[in-house]
Design an enzyme around this catalytic site. Structure first.
Site, PDB file in Angstrom:
ATOM      1  N   ASP A   1       0.825  -1.205   0.000  1.00 25.16           N
ATOM      2  CA  ASP A   1       0.000   0.000   0.000  1.00 25.16           C
ATOM      3  C   ASP A   1       0.868   1.268   0.000  1.00 25.16           C
ATOM      4  O   ASP A   1       2.101   1.187   0.085  1.00 25.16           O
ATOM      5  CB  ASP A   1      -0.909  -0.042   1.242  1.00 25.16           C
TER       6      ASP A   1
ATOM      7  N   ASP B   1     -10.402   3.672  -3.060  1.00 17.48           N
ATOM      8  CA  ASP B   1     -10.995   2.499  -2.409  1.00 17.48           C
ATOM      9  C   ASP B   1     -12.455   2.278  -2.808  1.00 17.48           C
ATOM     10  O   ASP B   1     -13.254   3.217  -2.805  1.00 17.48           O
ATOM     11  CB  ASP B   1     -10.953   2.665  -0.889  1.00 17.48           C
TER      12      ASP B   1
HETATM   13  C1  GLA Z   1      -5.951   1.591   1.877  1.00 18.64           C
HETATM   14  C2  GLA Z   1      -6.177   0.568   0.787  1.00 18.64           C
HETATM   15  C3  GLA Z   1      -7.304  -0.371   1.193  1.00 18.64           C
HETATM   16  C4  GLA Z   1      -6.963  -1.037   2.501  1.00 18.64           C
HETATM   17  C5  GLA Z   1      -6.675   0.009   3.575  1.00 18.64           C
HETATM   18  C6  GLA Z   1      -6.118  -0.603   4.846  1.00 18.64           C
HETATM   19  O1  GLA Z   1      -7.031   2.458   2.010  1.00 18.64           O
HETATM   20  O2  GLA Z   1      -6.469   1.199  -0.425  1.00 18.64           O
HETATM   21  O3  GLA Z   1      -7.513  -1.334   0.194  1.00 18.64           O
HETATM   22  O4  GLA Z   1      -5.838  -1.858   2.322  1.00 18.64           O
HETATM   23  O5  GLA Z   1      -5.708   0.949   3.126  1.00 18.64           O
HETATM   24  O6  GLA Z   1      -5.788   0.337   5.820  1.00 18.64           O
END
Ligand code: GLA
Length: 588
Positions: free
Chosen positions: A173, A230
Site C-alpha cells: 500500500d 478504495d
Molecule cells: C488503503 C487501501 C485499502 C486497505 C486500507 C487498509 O485504504 O487502499 O484497500 O488496504 O488501506 O488500511
C-alpha cells in the site's frame, strides 16, 4: 537525448496468447514454484506469477482492522467448504492491522500478539494446509494506513520475513508514501528486487489509489496495480471503480479505458470485490447488482479478490462468486481486458475476445429505467448467424442473425453472454499508437497534441478555457493550451524524449474571484514529489509566468493546477487556470 523507456508497449494478441500458454505450462509443472525467468530486455519475466488475473479473498472489505486468528482460519475453512477454492480462489490475503505496533529487537515485523498469538507463520501454514496461498498486506511508508509499522527503511528484512513465513502474495500500500522521497517506480522496483533475492516468487500488488502505475511502468515490478480510490459497498462506487479501468475515470476518453495496458502477468485492478456486501433490500435488485459487479470484474479481466463474510455467505452470493462460466471469462488464457463497444447513457455493452475464437459480451443497465439492450455482431467483429450462450444460466439460447437483444433489463440488469463459434481468435481493436500519447518526434511537440494517459480530479479541457472560451493572455488569443478548474492533475506517459519544456501559465481572464491558483509540473506522480517547476500562488492580478526548464532523466510528466482559498488554504472550487501551449523541445 533519449531517456528510459518504461512504456507498456502493446503486445499482439497472438503473443499474449502464446505467453499465457507458456506461463500456464510452467505453473502446471508438478506444483513447483518457478523462479522469475529473464524476459526480453534482461528484465525478469513475471508472466508466470499471474498468467490470468489473481483470484482470492481479502479481509479488508468485511472486517477492516478487526481481524484475528479465529476469523482468518474460519475464512480459510469456508473457502474450502463453500467451493470457493475449487472455483479458483487461491489467495487468502490478510489486509492491514495484522501486525504489532512495534518491530522486534532485530527490526523484523511481528504479528499482533493479541490477534495472532501463534504468529504469522502459523497462519501461513494453516492457509497452505487448506490448499490455499498466503497473502499479506504492508505499506511502503513508515506507517500503514492504520498507523502501524510500514516497510520504509525495512524493505529487505520485510521481504525476507514474508518469504520465511511462506507468503505468496504481497499487497503493498501507499498511505504516507509521499514522505519517502522516492519515485513510485523506484520504490516498487526495490520491493521487486528484495522479493527476488528471497528466491520466493511472491506476487506484488501495487496499492496506490490508482496513481498511474500503467503510465510510469508498474509492470516492471508488479503483477497488478490499483486503478482508483478504495471501493465501497455501494453500486455507485462499484461503477466508478469499473470506469477507472473501462472508461475515462482515469484516462483520456480516446483510450476507451485501460485495456491496452493489461495482459498476462500484469493487470489493472479496480479494487476488491464487494459482492455480497451491498445493503439492498429487494432480492431481485440485489441479485442483479451483485451479478453486475461480478460480471464487470470478469469482463474487465480484473483480479477477483472476494471481500465478503466467507463463513456466512448466502447461497445466492455463493452462486454468483462461483459461477464457473462467468469466472472462465475472467480467467481466459488470452488475457484480454474487455472494453466498451457501445454506450448510450446508462446502457453499456462490453466485449472481451476469448482464446477459443468466441467472444464474451456483457450487456449492462446501470440506470433505473428498464431497457432493452442490443449487441450487434458488427460491434464485436462477427457477422451472419452466431450461437449465443447465457453464461449465468449456463444455457444455449440458440443462433441469432446479426444481433442479439436482451429485453426488459431493470436496475443493474445484465446479461453475460458467449457469442460465436470456436476458431481463430477474433481481432482486437488497435491500441493507441505511442505517438498519440508520448513524445516521439524531434523538434517541438505541443502536449496539447497528445492524450494524457492518467488524470485525477477535473479533466483538463483541450485548447479552450474550462468554460469553453478561447485561451487568452493580455488580450492575445492562443490556439493551444489546457483549461483547468479547481484541481486538475494529468500525466503524459513515458515521455522518453525531450530537452526542454516551455509554456505559459496564467489564471483564466474570466476568473474575477479572490482565490489563488498554483501550477506545478512534476516528474512522475505525487508520491515521488519531484517538482520540476512551480508557479507559486497566482491571483487574477498576477501577470502570466513563463515555463522554460531543462528536462533530464525524467520518465513521465504530471501537470497540476490547484485552486486555493488565500485565507484558509483550503481547496477553492471556482478558480480557473490555463496552461498555454505547454510543449516539449527535442533537439536532435
Ligand atoms: C488503503 C487501501 C485499502 C486497505 C486500507 C487498509 O485504504 O487502499 O484497500 O488496504 O488501506 O488500511
Amino acid at each position: 537525448m533519449t531517456f528510459h523507456k518504461k512504456l507498456h508497449t502493446q503486445v499482439s494478441p497472438i503473443i499474449l496468447a502464446a505467453l499465457a500458454i507458456a506461463a500456464s505450462t510452467l505453473i502446471g509443472n508438478a506444483g513447483a514454484v518457478p523462479k522469475p525467468q529473464p524476459g526480453k530486455a534482461g528484465h525478469p519475466d513475471f508472466t508466470h506469477l499471474a498468467p490470468t488475473p489473481p483470484m482470492g479473498w481479502n479481509s479488508w472489505n468485511i472486517f477492516a482492522k478487526e481481524i484475528d486468528e479465529a476469523k482468518i482460519k474460519a475464512a480459510a475453512d469456508a473457502m474450502v467448504s463453500s467451493g470457493m477454492r475449487d472455483a479458483g480462489y487461491q489467495y487468502l490475503v490478510l489486509d492491514d492491522a495484522w501486525m504489532a505496533d512495534q518491530r522486534d529487537d532485530q527490526g523484523a515485523l511481528q504479528a499482533d500478539p493479541v490477534k495472532f498469538p501463534k504468529g504469522m507463520k502459523d497462519i501461513g501454514d494453516y492457509i497452505h494446509s487448506k490448499g490455499l496461498k498466503f497473502g499479506i498486506y504492508q505499506d511502503r511508508a513508515y506507517r500503514t494506513c492504520q498507523s502501524l509499522p510500514g516497510s520504509f527503511g525495512h524493505e529487505q528484512i520485510d521481504m525476507a520475513t514474508f518469504a520465511a513465513w511462506g507468503v505468496d502474495y504481497i499487497k503493498m500500500d501507499s498511505c504516507s508514501a509521499e514522505h519517502n522521497g522516492r519515485l513510485s517506480s523506484n520504490d516498487y522496483a526495490l520491493y521487486r528486487k528484495y522479493i527476488e533475492e528471497t528466491g520466493r516468487p511472491m506476487v506484488l500488488s501495487i496499492s496506490d489509489f490508482g496513481n498511474a502505475a500503467w503510465v510510469w511502468g508498474g509492470k516492471a515490478s508488479a503483477q497488478l496495480w490499483r486503478t482508483g480510490q478504495d471501493i465501497r459497498s455501494k453500486t455507485s462506487s462499484v461503477y466508478a471503480c469499473a470506469d477507472n479501468s473501462a472508461g475515462s475515470g482515469r484516462s483520456h476518453p480516446a483510450f476507451n479505458g485501460l485495456w491496452q495496458f493489461a495482459g498476462p502477468g500484469h493487470w489493472n485492478d479496480p479494487d476488491m470485490l464487494q459482492v455480497g456486501n451491498f445493503k439492498i433490500k429487494d432480492e431481485g435488485v440485489s441479485k442483479s447488482a451483485n451479478r453486475a459487479h461480478f460480471g464487470l470484474w470478469c469482463i474487465l479481466a480484473a483480479p477477483l479478490m472476494a471481500g465478503n463474510d466467507m463463513p456466512n455467505m448466502t447461497d445466492a452470493v455463493k452462486q454468483i462468486l462461483t459461477a464457473p462460466e462467468v469466472i472462465a471469462v475472467n480467467q481466459d488464457k488470452r488475457g484480454v481486458q474487455g472494453y466498451k463497444v457501445f454506450v448510450d447513457g446508462k446502457v453499456e455493452v462490453y466485449n472481451k475476445p476469448l482464446a477459443d475464437g468466441t467472444t464474451a459480451v456483457l450487456l449492462l443497465n446501470k440506470g433505473r429505467e428498464t431497457a432493452d439492450i442490443t449487441v450487434t455482431w458488427e460491434m464485436i467483429g462477427l457477422s451472419g448467424k452466431q450461437p449465443v450462450r447465457d453464461l449465468w444460466a449456463r444455457k444455449n439460447l440458440g443462433e441469432f442473425k446479426d444481433s442479439f437483444t436482451a429485453k426488459g433489463l431493470g436496475e443493474h440488469g445484465n446479461r453475460m453472454l458467449k457469442i460465436g463459434k470456436p476458431g481463430t481468435p477474433l481481432p482486437m481493436p488497435a491500441p493507441m499508437p505511442l505517438e498519440k500519447y508520448t513524445i516521439t518526434r524531434t523538434g517541438v511537440t505541443s502536449l496539447c497534441d497528445l492524450y494524457y494517459a492518467w488524470r485525477d480530479k477535473n479533466a483538463p479541457v483541450y485548447n479552450k478555457t474550462f468554460g469553453g472560451n478561447p485561451l487568452r493572455i493580455a488580450g492575445k488569443t492562443y490556439p493551444k493550451g489546457f483549461g483547468c478548474k479547481s484541481k486538475a492533475c494529468f500525466m503524459f506517459a513515458g515521455t522518453e524524449r525531450g530537452d526542454r519544456l516551455r509554456g505559459t501559465v496564467v489564471l483564466d481572464e474570466s476568473y474575477q474571484g479572490e482565490n489563488e491558483g498554483r501550477f506545478r509540473i512534476f516528474h512522475e506522480d505525487y508520491f515521488g514529489d519531484r517538482v520540476l517547476w512551480d508557479s507559486g500562488p497566482m491571483t487574477k492580478d498576477t501577470a502570466a509566468k513563463e515555463i522554460d526548464i531543462a528536462l533530464e532523466n525524467y520518465n513521465c510528466l504530471m501537470l497540476v493546477f490547484e485552486g486555493k482559498n488565500k485565507e484558509t488554504g483550503k481547496k477553492a472550487g471556482d478558480v480557473l487556470g490555463v496552461f498555454v501551449n505547454p510543449r516539449i523541445i527535442v533537439n536532435d
